[in-house]
Design an enzyme around this catalytic site. Structure first.
Site, PDB file in Angstrom:
ATOM      1  CE  LYS A  50      -0.820  -1.196  -1.133  1.00  0.00           C
ATOM      2  NZ  LYS A  50       0.073  -2.126  -0.376  1.00  0.00           N
ATOM      3  CE1 TYR A 110       1.613   0.965   7.293  1.00  0.00           C
ATOM      4  CE2 TYR A 110       0.931   0.664   4.922  1.00  0.00           C
ATOM      5  CZ  TYR A 110       1.977   0.594   5.820  1.00  0.00           C
ATOM      6  OH  TYR A 110       3.319   0.631   5.479  1.00  0.00           O
ATOM      7  CG  ASP A 118      -4.263   6.610   1.378  1.00  0.00           C
ATOM      8  OD1 ASP A 118      -4.019   5.912   0.128  1.00  0.00           O
ATOM      9  OD2 ASP A 118      -3.420   6.239   2.348  1.00  0.00           O
TER      10      ASP A 118
HETATM   11  C1  LIG Z   1      -4.002   3.144   1.884  1.00  0.00           C
HETATM   12  C2  LIG Z   1      -2.427   3.007   1.764  1.00  0.00           C
HETATM   13  N1  LIG Z   1      -1.733   4.078   1.427  1.00  0.00           N
HETATM   14  C3  LIG Z   1      -0.699   4.118   1.718  1.00  0.00           C
HETATM   15  C4  LIG Z   1       0.170   2.854   1.625  1.00  0.00           C
HETATM   16  C5  LIG Z   1       1.484   2.863   1.549  1.00  0.00           C
HETATM   17  O1  LIG Z   1       2.021   2.247   0.020  1.00  0.00           O
HETATM   18  P1  LIG Z   1       3.390   1.657  -0.045  1.00  0.00           P
HETATM   19  O2  LIG Z   1       3.458   0.506   0.720  1.00  0.00           O
HETATM   20  O3  LIG Z   1       3.610   1.949  -1.505  1.00  0.00           O
HETATM   21  O4  LIG Z   1       4.435   3.080   0.268  1.00  0.00           O
HETATM   22  C6  LIG Z   1      -0.691   1.715   1.599  1.00  0.00           C
HETATM   23  C7  LIG Z   1       0.097   0.198   1.517  1.00  0.00           C
HETATM   24  O5  LIG Z   1      -0.263  -0.925   2.045  1.00  0.00           O
HETATM   25  C8  LIG Z   1      -1.754   1.655   1.794  1.00  0.00           C
HETATM   26  O6  LIG Z   1      -2.838   0.561   1.775  1.00  0.00           O
END
Ligand SMILES: Cc1ncc(COP(=O)(O)O)c(C=O)c1O
Length: 452
Positions: A273, A165, A246
């Site tokens: 986050k 994700y 990420d």
């Molecule tokens: C690993 C990862 N990347 C990207 C995101 C996306 O972040 P946002 O919800 O701030 O768009 C998340 C959100 O849970 C995440 O866990």
């Protein structure tokens, strides 16, 4: 909420039905909010993640590590805003920073005093991030990192891993989302280096980047193996492909992120986050030669606007949070608390001889009803084949039982700790889980397939 006596000798569907009735009866005001929200938002919802059946709790207050809902129930928070709530709900340093920044005005359309300070904190912590840029969410950060890699390499494709994700437009769970950004994507298998190397080599000529969570969060807190992640770094180097970590979720696992623990240097990193102390933020950054292209006066500079990229409140809160609250010691203590919790819960499952296991690292954890090793979502799916609806019901039952015990967890049972989580919170969660294992053991055994 008062402890409820749980019934035994039920089938799973009727146990869930009864738990939902109990829940609906206990939460009439949340039900009203949910019904009213449906008039203006589809399904009463603007964020799919936080929906659950029969209706989600509407929260009215957060303080330290606890939440209170509109019906007056108090919960120990183990959702913690899906890891953005690392500082809890009322950290005085962060609240002061927000109040004092707001007192001077909130939207300037110009650089403010805080963004360079926050950027300096980020680049000081994350060794691979020579330069950083801010945006408004993790989704934006990963989209920007991937677009940057495509522009830098002149290659179109990206590689991601099944179950990953990377945001609402980059969701690689169960074949991906119809809303995904339309990059050509190669989806490979997490923690399977042989497969990933073969995929990288096969697509090398057209592959811009490999994006990977060093621990898959949304997939269920599945740690990446060191050899796998080191192997990705090597294969990307061999093929001239950029490696993107990420770390939107995992950067909390040490002051230098999970990359710091593993000593792996990605070309680009994404963050988000907790980075703005709980306010809205995303960030991407990395190698100076790549990031230099965002210098507005560079020849052929890449434009990257964003009305709220340097939002005063987010920048001020983020700087205060990193510079004054998030020391190496506080992070270490929260992460070791998480390690202890995982061990305690796994011990309980062993003691009751039930197929429940808790994965994760440090303060991030996922609870699975599963036999055998979990190295990627394929392992989970194989265990669930033919039993998907039973596992779904079991998770719903677990979730509703936990809420009845004052434990705020998510329906998919992905959880995390905050700096405000106390030892008493951990004890209470263990008591609630033990009660579930003791009273629902037969249903767990029935739902989870035995190993072949
Ligand atoms: C690993 C990862 N990347 C990207 C995101 C996306 O972040 P946002 O919800 O701030 O768009 C998340 C959100 O849970 C995440 O866990």
């Amino acid at each position: 909420m008062a402890t409820t006596v749980l019934r035994v000798n039920q089938d799973l569907a009727s146990a869930v039905r009864e738990a939902e009735e109990r829940y609906a009866k206990a939460n009439p005001r949340s039900a009203e909010y949910f019904a009213a929200a449906g008039h203006a938002m589809p399904g009463g919802n603007t964020r799919t993640t936080i929906h659950f059946s029969p209706f989600p709790l509407c929260m009215s207050k957060g303080e330290a590590g606890r939440l209170t809902d509109v019906d007056g129930h108090s919960y120990a928070d183990f959702v913690n805003e899906y890891s953005a709530g690392l500082f809890g709900h009322s950290n005085p340093v962060i609240l002061d920073a927000v109040r004092s920044a707001a007192a001077d005005g909130i939207a300037f359309g110009a650089p403010n005093r805080f963004e360079a300070q926050l950027a300096a904190e980020v680049t000081r912590r994350f060794a691979s991030m020579d330069r950083v840029r801010f945006c408004n969410s993790g989704t934006e950060a990963t989209l920007l990192a991937l677009s940057t890699a495509r522009a830098m390499t002149g290659r179109p494709k990206i590689m991601a891993f099944e179950g990953a994700y990377h945001g609402s437009l980059l969701n690689f769970d169960r074949g991906g989302s119809p809303l995904n950004a339309s990059f050509p994507v190669v989806v490979s298998t997490y923690n399977d280096l042989e497969c990933a190397r073969a995929d990288i080599y096969e697509h090398a000529a057209s592959l811009a980047a490999v994006i990977v969570e060093p621990l898959q969060g949304g997939a269920g807190a599945i740690p990446g193996e060191r050899g796998f992640l080191e192997g990705l770094r090597a294969a990307c180097d061999e093929c001239g492909v950029l490696l993107i970590f990420d770390e939107v979720m995992t950067s909390r696992l040490s002051p230098a992120g999970l990359q710091g623990v593993l000593n792996i240097r990605p070309d680009l990193t994404t963050l988000g986050k907790y980075l703005a102390g709980g306010l809205t933020i995303g960030a991407f950054g990395g190698r100076s030669d790549i990031m230099a292209r965002f210098d507005p006066v560079a020849p052929n500079a890449w434009p990257h606007g964003g009305t709220f990229n340097n939002n005063v409140l987010a920048m001020a809160a983020g700087h205060a949070a990193l510079a004054k609250v998030l020391t190496a010691e506080t992070l270490e203590s929260m992460n070791s608390q998480g390690d202890r919790l995982r061990h305690r819960l796994n011990d309980l499952a062993r003691r009751y001889d039930l197929p429940m296991q808790v994965t994760g690292a440090g303060s991030l954890f996922g609870i699975h009803f599963h036999h055998g090793q979990i190295r990627n979502v394929g392992d989970l799916r194989r265990g669930e084949t033919g039993r998907e609806s039973a596992i779904r019901l079991l998770k719903a039952l677990f979730h509703l039982d936990m809420l009845a015990q004052g434990q705020y967890l998510s329906r998919r049972i992905l959880a995390n700790l905050s700096l405000e989580t106390t030892e008493a919170d951990l004890d209470d969660l263990c008591v609630a889980v033990e009660e579930f294992l003791a009273s629902r053991g037969a249903l767990i055994r029935e739902a989870v397939s035995a190993p072949e």
